[in-house]
Design a protein around this motif. Structure first.
Motif, PDB file in Angstrom:
ATOM      1  N   ILE A 179      44.224  49.435  36.360  1.00 14.12           N
ATOM      2  CA  ILE A 179      43.793  48.640  35.206  1.00 14.12           C
ATOM      3  C   ILE A 179      44.954  47.792  34.688  1.00 14.12           C
ATOM      4  O   ILE A 179      44.798  46.604  34.382  1.00 14.12           O
ATOM      5  N   LEU A 180      46.140  48.404  34.615  1.00 15.11           N
ATOM      6  CA  LEU A 180      47.328  47.659  34.183  1.00 15.11           C
ATOM      7  C   LEU A 180      47.655  46.543  35.162  1.00 15.11           C
ATOM      8  O   LEU A 180      47.979  45.416  34.760  1.00 15.11           O
ATOM      9  N   GLY A 181      47.569  46.839  36.464  1.00 11.34           N
ATOM     10  CA  GLY A 181      47.867  45.841  37.481  1.00 11.34           C
ATOM     11  C   GLY A 181      46.952  44.640  37.400  1.00 11.34           C
ATOM     12  O   GLY A 181      47.400  43.484  37.506  1.00 11.34           O
ATOM     13  N   ILE A 182      45.663  44.884  37.197  1.00 15.50           N
ATOM     14  CA  ILE A 182      44.699  43.783  37.078  1.00 15.50           C
ATOM     15  C   ILE A 182      45.004  42.941  35.847  1.00 15.50           C
ATOM     16  O   ILE A 182      44.916  41.705  35.870  1.00 15.50           O
ATOM     17  N   TYR A 183      45.411  43.606  34.761  1.00 11.37           N
ATOM     18  CA  TYR A 183      45.767  42.876  33.543  1.00 11.37           C
ATOM     19  C   TYR A 183      46.981  41.979  33.759  1.00 11.37           C
ATOM     20  O   TYR A 183      47.078  40.885  33.194  1.00 11.37           O
ATOM     21  N   LEU A 184      47.921  42.424  34.622  1.00 14.34           N
ATOM     22  CA  LEU A 184      49.159  41.680  34.832  1.00 14.34           C
ATOM     23  C   LEU A 184      49.031  40.530  35.829  1.00 14.34           C
ATOM     24  O   LEU A 184      49.957  39.735  35.962  1.00 14.34           O
ATOM     25  N   VAL A 185      47.901  40.452  36.548  1.00 17.01           N
ATOM     26  CA  VAL A 185      47.730  39.431  37.593  1.00 17.01           C
ATOM     27  C   VAL A 185      48.057  38.015  37.121  1.00 17.01           C
ATOM     28  O   VAL A 185      48.787  37.281  37.803  1.00 17.01           O
TER      29      VAL A 185
END
Length: 264
Positions: free
Chosen positions: A228-234
């Motif tokens: 979830i964090l990774g998708i937010y950081l895209v």
């Protein structure tokens, strides 16, 4: 206790890599389970398939809502990948496929992944990515692209079942270069493909190895939050620099795994 904390922190990092790049999770999950948590290699590979498959499916949901998942492409690539993953898992259960050989193959796969990711980052310039995002997408860039995607799906699937890698490092560029899929859609579609073939790979191991179900569950939860964090950081991270940095890390990890197997 401290080892468990470190291991679950790394599990979250695995999720971040999946969310950011649409791959990279399995290739980190196996060494974390083996060298940090002390899980036997074959069990670690089976557990990584369940962990990364679940997390990839969770990560595909927001991509689906954003329109970044192509179901037709996922079915084409994923169907042969699922078959390959099951076959690879059954191959891993043969007597001659011992832990040392399996981890050696895993290290070689890590080296291959690093090379492919570096090559991808240099070949797909920012201009090409922008062009792919705005292209009509009606015509594949290569003749018989569907055939080559199916073949690559089978090959990546066998690797998944045999050594536990999700293969996002190969799936994403294949979708972009063969299927003319925009890079963001390739990342989202890759997550669904990884989830599909992880299921059949895990089924191939089920009953063949002893699994630590509580550890598998806690790692899945930690990696899910990371995704979830990774998708937010895209939107905030440039993919080319990320791929190069991740590739260098894979080279170091591959050297470590090879050294550990040679020393043993």
């Amino acid at each position: 206790m401290s080892i468990a904390i470190v291991g679950h922190f790394l599990a979250a990092a695995i999720g971040v890599s999946l969310g950011l790049m649409g791959g990279g999770g399995s290739i980190l999950a196996v060494p974390v389970l083996v060298y940090v948590m002390g899980v036997a290699p074959k069990a670690a590979i089976a557990m990584s398939l369940a962990i990364v498959g679940t997390v990839s499916l969770i990560g595909a949901i927001p991509h689906w809502k954003l329109g970044n998942v192509r179901l037709g492409t996922a079915f084409l690539f994923g169907s042969t990948a699922m078959l390959g993953a099951y076959l690879g898992a059954r191959l891993a259960s043969l007597a001659w496929m011992n832990d040392t050989l399996q981890m050696g193959l895993f290290a070689v796969t890590m080296l291959l992944a690093a090379v492919l990711m570096i090559r991808k980052s240099t070949q797909l310039s920012q201009a090409e990515m922008a062009e792919a995002d705005t292209d009509s997408q009606s015509t594949p860039k290569r003749r018989y692209a569907w055939f080559w995607m199916a073949i690559e799906g089978m090959g990546v699937g066998v690797l998944t079942g045999l050594v536990g890698v999700g293969g996002g490092f190969a799936i994403v560029p294949a979708l972009v270069l063969l299927g003319n899929v925009p890079i963001k859609q390739a990342a989202g579609t890759s997550l669904l493909i990884i989830a599909l073939k992880s299921v059949t790979g895990f089924l191939g191991y089920l009953g063949q190895v002893e699994l630590d179900w509580p550890l598998m569950a806690s790692f899945t939860v930690a990696a899910s939050f990371g995704t979830i964090l990774g998708i937010y950081l895209v939107p905030f991270i440039k993919s080319r620099q990320l791929q190069i940095g991740f590739s260098c890390f894979l080279l170091l990890m591959a050297g470590f795994v090879l050294w550990e197997n040679w020393a043993s």
